[in-house]
Scaffold this active site. Structure first.
Site, PDB file in Angstrom:
ATOM      1  N   ASP A   1      -8.816 -11.476 -17.200  1.00 22.73           N
ATOM      2  CA  ASP A   1      -8.502 -12.728 -18.000  1.00 22.73           C
ATOM      3  C   ASP A   1      -7.168 -13.026 -18.269  1.00 22.73           C
ATOM      4  O   ASP A   1      -6.912 -12.277 -19.110  1.00 22.73           O
ATOM      5  CB  ASP A   1      -9.652 -12.769 -19.270  1.00 22.73           C
ATOM      6  CG  ASP A   1      -9.559 -13.831 -20.121  1.00 22.73           C
ATOM      7  OD1 ASP A   1      -8.883 -15.059 -19.757  1.00 22.73           O
ATOM      8  OD2 ASP A   1     -10.087 -13.836 -21.060  1.00 22.73           O
TER       9      ASP A   1
ATOM     10  N   HIS B   1       0.690  -1.234  -0.027  1.00 25.77           N
ATOM     11  CA  HIS B   1      -0.030   0.064  -0.143  1.00 25.77           C
ATOM     12  C   HIS B   1       0.994   1.175   0.020  1.00 25.77           C
ATOM     13  O   HIS B   1       0.298   2.296  -0.418  1.00 25.77           O
ATOM     14  CB  HIS B   1      -1.007  -0.076   0.998  1.00 25.77           C
ATOM     15  CG  HIS B   1      -2.131   0.945   1.254  1.00 25.77           C
ATOM     16  ND1 HIS B   1      -2.287   1.714   0.114  1.00 25.77           N
ATOM     17  CD2 HIS B   1      -3.436   0.922   1.923  1.00 25.77           C
ATOM     18  CE1 HIS B   1      -3.417   2.547   0.375  1.00 25.77           C
ATOM     19  NE2 HIS B   1      -3.775   1.885   1.287  1.00 25.77           N
TER      20      HIS B   1
END
Length: 426
Positions: free
Chosen positions: A375, A158
């Site tokens: 994908d 982060h």
């Protein structure tokens, strides 16, 4: 549980091409500097009927090769944070890639979500972020199930990126994996440090233990399907005196969860309540939205004091919307001109609110991230989720696969896990 996830190998994936010498040092913006030092986890689940066209060896080779190419484009992710949280050394040290076998049916995981089990699929726990030295920025675990399914777990620091940037990186990696590298456009890695200049902080204590509660944290997932969402939105829009006639999904769910938190903590003696949302600055800084990689958000707090009628759903939705709208161009300009002073003041005010006993509920909406379009070459995921965060009163909102509903991942102290929250999402 321990024998269900078997670690097969660990490998460092290096960029396919080294970073150019002139970009070896990437300054962190002050928004990066003050980000909480944890790893942000996300897991993509692909069913066996999607991946059966490839053997496991082919899948792993494809993932490793495409990750190497992605790290060349997203070169800071292959680097290391240096100089007490001031810049990224783009030294091509790479990312960690873990291969694991899971002796479990993937369908059972999706149908019966177990929070502790989900953690087993992560390459690192969120709170295990090293704050100095050779801290790896990106870790990946490819979990191959006996049934043929796959769970791709990604943990990104982060300190380097927010959820928006994490999503963009995984989307790019997936595009490269399925043979569409030509369509991948590198984001701007330098603009945030130019817009939000680094600041001289006192020697920061970046240890995650400073931010993480030692009490037991539990996570519950609540489902808001399209029917429940429609009911919530109608309740807000048609309430007498409502000023929010077109509540968004996020506003409706956030107001609903905030109300539950208020009612729970009100019985425990709290009289002031806050809800905090991070607001993405990219679309508020440029048109089209700024294509910036890093932490590009500010906190948007809404406050309410105990009083008759203040906890009605439409009133909470109004407070949330008003807080969102305050984050405009003028507000952003003030933050930039003050060199972080305005934002630090905001964070301090939230800290003071906590110290004085107020109930603070922090939200993070991932609903706008196109995670269900990820994908890698064998189809889109059947389910995308996060896992346990080591903080209390943190709520992660994620879209469902149908694009209509929302999953709310609510992290709370074990002592707070009582009947007040049982009806969420029902």
């Amino acid at each position: 549980m321990a024998n269900r996830v078997e670690i097969i190998s660990k490998e460092t994936i290096l960029p396919s091409s080294p970073a150019e010498p002139h970009i070896r040092e990437l300054k962190l913006s002050f928004l990066d500097q003050i980000a909480v030092p944890i790893y942000t986890p996300i897991i993509y689940f692909y069913t066996d009927d999607q991946s059966d066209q490839f053997c496991p060896t082919d899948i792993l080779l494809r993932l490793k090769k495409s990750l190497s190419d992605a790290l060349t484009i997203f070169y800071p992710i292959a680097g290391r944070i240096r100089d007490g949280n001031r810049f990224i050394d783009c030294n091509d040290n790479g990312a960690e890639f873990i291969e694991a076998m899971v002796h479990r049916k993937l369908a059972d995981i999706i149908e019966n979500c177990d929070m502790d089990e989900l953690r087993e699929y992560l390459p690192v726990q969120p709170q295990d972020h090293p704050h100095q030295g050779e801290a790896t920025v990106l870790l990946v675990q490819a979990n191959l199930f006996d049934c043929g399914g796959i769970a791709m777990a990604v943990c990104l620091s982060h300190k380097v990126a927010d959820g928006n940037s994490l999503s963009k990186f995984v989307q790019a990696w997936a595009a490269i994996s399925r043979g569409e590298a030509a369509g991948v456009v590198a984001p701007n890695f330098h603009v945030l440090a130019e817009q939000f200049r680094p600041i001289d902080l006192p020697e920061p204590d970046l240890s995650p233990s400073k931010f993480i509660y030692r009490e037991k944290i539990v996570t519950r997932r609540f489902i808001y399907d399209d029917q429940k969402l429609a009911s919530l939105r109608a309740e807000i829009a048609t309430a007498e005196g409502s000023k929010v006639k077109d509540p968004s999904r996020v506003e409706a769910v956030s107001a609903s969860i905030w109300r539950h938190f208020i009612e729970h903590h009100r019985r425990n003696g709290c009289r002031t309540f806050a809800a905090v949302h991070p607001v993405n600055l990219r679309p508020r800084m440029a048109d089209p939205p700024l294509q910036a990689f890093g932490n590009c958000y500010v906190l948007s707090p809404a406050y309410v004091a105990d009083g008759d009628g203040e906890h009605e759903l439409h009133r909470l939705a109004e407070l949330l919307r008003n807080a969102f709208r305050k984050i405009d161009g003028e507000y952003i300009g003030e933050i930039q001109r003050s060199g972080g002073g305005e934002y630090q003041t905001l964070r301090q005010s939230i800290a003071i609110t906590k110290k004085e006993g107020a109930s603070v509920c922090s939200f993070s909406s991932w609903c706008g991230f196109p995670v269900y379009g990820t994908d890698f070459g064998w189809g889109k995921p059947a389910w995308v989720c996060t896992t346990i965060f080591p903080f209390k009163n943190i709520v992660i909102l994620m879209s469902r696969a149908d694009g209509k509903g929302i999953e709310a991942w609510v992290n709370m102290l074990e002592d707070d896990d009582d009947g007040d929250f049982k009806t969420l999402g029902d």
